[in-house]
Design a protein around this motif. Structure first.
Motif, PDB file in Angstrom:
ATOM      1  N   ASN A 153      -1.228  -8.610  -3.243  1.00  0.00           N
ATOM      2  CA  ASN A 153      -0.350  -9.729  -2.894  1.00  0.00           C
ATOM      3  C   ASN A 153       0.528 -10.155  -4.050  1.00  0.00           C
ATOM      4  O   ASN A 153       1.702 -10.482  -3.872  1.00  0.00           O
ATOM      5  N   LEU A 154      -0.005 -10.160  -5.267  1.00  0.00           N
ATOM      6  CA  LEU A 154       0.818 -10.527  -6.425  1.00  0.00           C
ATOM      7  C   LEU A 154       1.955  -9.531  -6.621  1.00  0.00           C
ATOM      8  O   LEU A 154       3.097  -9.924  -6.900  1.00  0.00           O
ATOM      9  N   LEU A 155       1.679  -8.247  -6.468  1.00  0.00           N
ATOM     10  CA  LEU A 155       2.719  -7.237  -6.624  1.00  0.00           C
ATOM     11  C   LEU A 155       3.758  -7.372  -5.514  1.00  0.00           C
ATOM     12  O   LEU A 155       4.968  -7.251  -5.769  1.00  0.00           O
ATOM     13  N   SER A 156       3.317  -7.605  -4.297  1.00  0.00           N
ATOM     14  CA  SER A 156       4.259  -7.801  -3.192  1.00  0.00           C
ATOM     15  C   SER A 156       5.187  -8.977  -3.469  1.00  0.00           C
ATOM     16  O   SER A 156       6.412  -8.885  -3.296  1.00  0.00           O
ATOM     17  N   MET A 157       4.621 -10.088  -3.914  1.00  0.00           N
ATOM     18  CA  MET A 157       5.434 -11.275  -4.200  1.00  0.00           C
ATOM     19  C   MET A 157       6.418 -11.012  -5.334  1.00  0.00           C
ATOM     20  O   MET A 157       7.579 -11.436  -5.286  1.00  0.00           O
ATOM     21  N   ALA A 158       5.984 -10.278  -6.342  1.00  0.00           N
ATOM     22  CA  ALA A 158       6.852  -9.981  -7.484  1.00  0.00           C
ATOM     23  C   ALA A 158       8.042  -9.120  -7.077  1.00  0.00           C
ATOM     24  O   ALA A 158       9.119  -9.219  -7.681  1.00  0.00           O
ATOM     25  N   GLU A 159       7.870  -8.282  -6.055  1.00  0.00           N
ATOM     26  CA  GLU A 159       8.937  -7.390  -5.621  1.00  0.00           C
ATOM     27  C   GLU A 159       9.693  -7.907  -4.401  1.00  0.00           C
ATOM     28  O   GLU A 159      10.518  -7.210  -3.823  1.00  0.00           O
ATOM     29  N   GLY A 160       9.421  -9.151  -4.001  1.00  0.00           N
ATOM     30  CA  GLY A 160      10.134  -9.740  -2.878  1.00  0.00           C
ATOM     31  C   GLY A 160       9.715  -9.216  -1.527  1.00  0.00           C
ATOM     32  O   GLY A 160      10.454  -9.341  -0.547  1.00  0.00           O
ATOM     33  N   LEU A 161       8.518  -8.631  -1.445  1.00  0.00           N
ATOM     34  CA  LEU A 161       7.987  -8.139  -0.172  1.00  0.00           C
ATOM     35  C   LEU A 161       7.087  -9.196   0.465  1.00  0.00           C
ATOM     36  O   LEU A 161       6.654 -10.144  -0.200  1.00  0.00           O
ATOM     37  N   THR A 162       6.798  -9.019   1.735  1.00  0.00           N
ATOM     38  CA  THR A 162       5.933  -9.963   2.441  1.00  0.00           C
ATOM     39  C   THR A 162       4.477  -9.640   2.151  1.00  0.00           C
ATOM     40  O   THR A 162       4.013  -8.536   2.452  1.00  0.00           O
ATOM     41  N   PRO A 163       3.720 -10.571   1.554  1.00  0.00           N
ATOM     42  CA  PRO A 163       2.309 -10.289   1.251  1.00  0.00           C
ATOM     43  C   PRO A 163       1.521  -9.989   2.515  1.00  0.00           C
ATOM     44  O   PRO A 163       1.767 -10.554   3.582  1.00  0.00           O
TER      45      PRO A 163
END
Length: 452
Positions: free
Chosen positions: A275-285
């Motif tokens: 989830n942290l990586l998704s948020m950092a890349e602007g993806l939906t967690p």
């Protein structure tokens, strides 16, 4: 001053019984302008739509649709006299470079024809990064309608006005409309967005389980599985990638370095990382715990059994990072096929594809240093065990579509074997499991994403 090569001009006309006529077409360059001179006549004195198309491949295709046009372009109301007209094209404003042998097509249409087929830029294909796709239509005044879900566009579909941002694999379709004209043919383009560290699998069916007769009872019965499209990591998540997201490196004692696989991580901690990586890349967690997709609201990663974290919800429609399901993992390890039916991920020769007991010197090794399997994935046999989403449970002999494992259990599935295992434990069908809170030294993982 930039110079264009000689322009070669073609013409086309509307297809009525009495068609418009273009004659005496010439072109010349004046500084940053191309001046196009033409004479136009229509036997019935009907208004005509004048448009311009440009080819940069010798006329094989006309894919440049100039917009920096002024003068006698668009609607010409009176056409009986065969008068002279002029179009000024600022080719620099349209981003057209110099030095090529461009061909120009001047089109006169009296409004009774078919709308030209829309064109996508960039074209369909596979890209590592998100794309902003523009849609143009050669027919002046046409309205473009489009869909992004693979369905056929129609008169009620979304109207194109600005570039379409595509950050996941998408089938884009478009159709042109204009009052009194026949709608264009539907144009279609599939965009595969696969970051350089991920592999896109278009989905399909395979036989899951011990297909070689060398496994244990928990690998039976073999059964047919159908999977939707998804992405799988080319390599196991590295210590460098983990530290960049989580702020520390848990690996110690069995190979340490930015390009070594991360290990000594719990199943719980992989959810936070994803989830942290998704948020950092602007993806939906993907994961929700305690009603939130933000790990800041989850509290510390548990070091013992935790009912709240065990109840994590996976949104399979989100485009963020997640763990692969056990079925996705095996499908990827097999290279997306049962033929050839390899024992290990990409070969029957374990030494070519895996770090295991006989060649590892009792340590992990940098990811991607053995041969890849058929889809280009590395280390799906050996190096470190890899967490999957599923709770551990018995197989069913019935065919399944996108299985995600039992609803509950005591341990979660891990796959691939690790650097101290014998070959039997590194087979593509081998199953094992571990407690979700326990960061054992042999536990790592690789990322997945839903393919939509």
């Amino acid at each position: 001053m930039n110079k264009l090569a000689i322009f070669i001009l073609f013409l086309t006309a509307g297809l009525l019984s009495a068609a418009p006529v273009l004659t005496n077409i010439t072109a010349g360059q004046l500084y940053d302008q191309v001046l196009i001179i033409y004479h136009l006549a229509h036997p019935d004195n009907l208004p005509c739509e004048i448009s311009v198309q440009v080819s940069n491949d010798g006329g094989a295709s006309y894919t440049i649709f100039p917009t920096a046009l002024s003068g006698d372009v668009g609607t010409i109301s009176t056409t009986a006299s065969g008068a002279q007209y002029q179009i000024n094209w600022n080719y620099i404003s349209d981003g057209v470079g110099s030095g090529k042998n461009y061909r120009v097509k001047v089109i006169a249409d009296d409004g009774a024809g078919e709308v030209a087929t829309p064109v996508f830029n960039p074209p369909a294909g596979s890209y590592e990064n998100a794309q902003n796709v523009t849609i143009t239509c050669p027919t002046s005044g046409a309205t473009i309608r489009y869909t992004t879900d693979g369905s056929e566009p129609g008169s009620e579909s979304e109207i194109y006005s600005t570039p379409i941002h595509i950050d996941e694999t998408t089938t884009l379709k478009a159709q042109g409309f204009k009052p009194g004209w026949t709608p264009s043919a539907v144009s279609s383009a599939e965009y595969t967005i696969a970051p350089s560290n991920m592999i896109y699998l278009s989905g399909g069916s395979f036989t899951m389980g011990d297909t070689r007769g060398e496994g244990t009872t928990d690998e039976l019965p073999t059964h047919s599985v159908i999977l939707s499209p998804f992405y799988i990591g080319k390599c196991e998540v590295t210590q460098g990638e983990w530290q960049a997201v989580m702020g520390s490196n848990p690996a110690s004692g069995y190979g340490v370095g930015a390009n070594y696989p991360v290990y000594s991580i719990s199943w719980y901690s992989t959810l936070k990382f994803c989830n942290l990586l998704s948020m950092a890349e602007g993806l939906t967690p993907v994961y929700t715990i305690l009603g939130s997709t933000n790990p800041a609201n989850w509290g510390n990663v548990p070091s013992s059994w935790d009912d709240n974290w065990n109840a994590a919800v996976c949104d399979w429609t989100a485009n963020g990072y997640r763990l692969p399901t056990e079925a996705e993992w095996e499908y990827a390890a097999r290279g997306g096929t049962n033929s050839p039916d390899y024992l290990y991920a990409g070969s029957d020769d374990i030494n070519s594809v895996a770090w295991y007991l006989s060649n590892s010197a009792e340590n992990t090794h940098p990811v991607g240093t053995k041969a890849p399997n058929g889809i280009g994935a590395y280390d799906m046999s050996g190096n470190v065990w890899e967490w999957c989403w599923d709770w551990n449970g018995d197989y069913s002999g019935t065919a399944q579509t996108n299985p995600t494992g039992p609803a509950a259990g005591d341990t979660r599935i891990i796959r691939s074997g690790f650097f101290l295992n014998s070959p039997a434990w590194c087979r593509v069908s081998k199953r094992y499991s571990s407690f979700v809170h326990d960061p054992v030294f042999y536990l790592g993982f690789r990322l997945a994403r839903s393919g939509m």
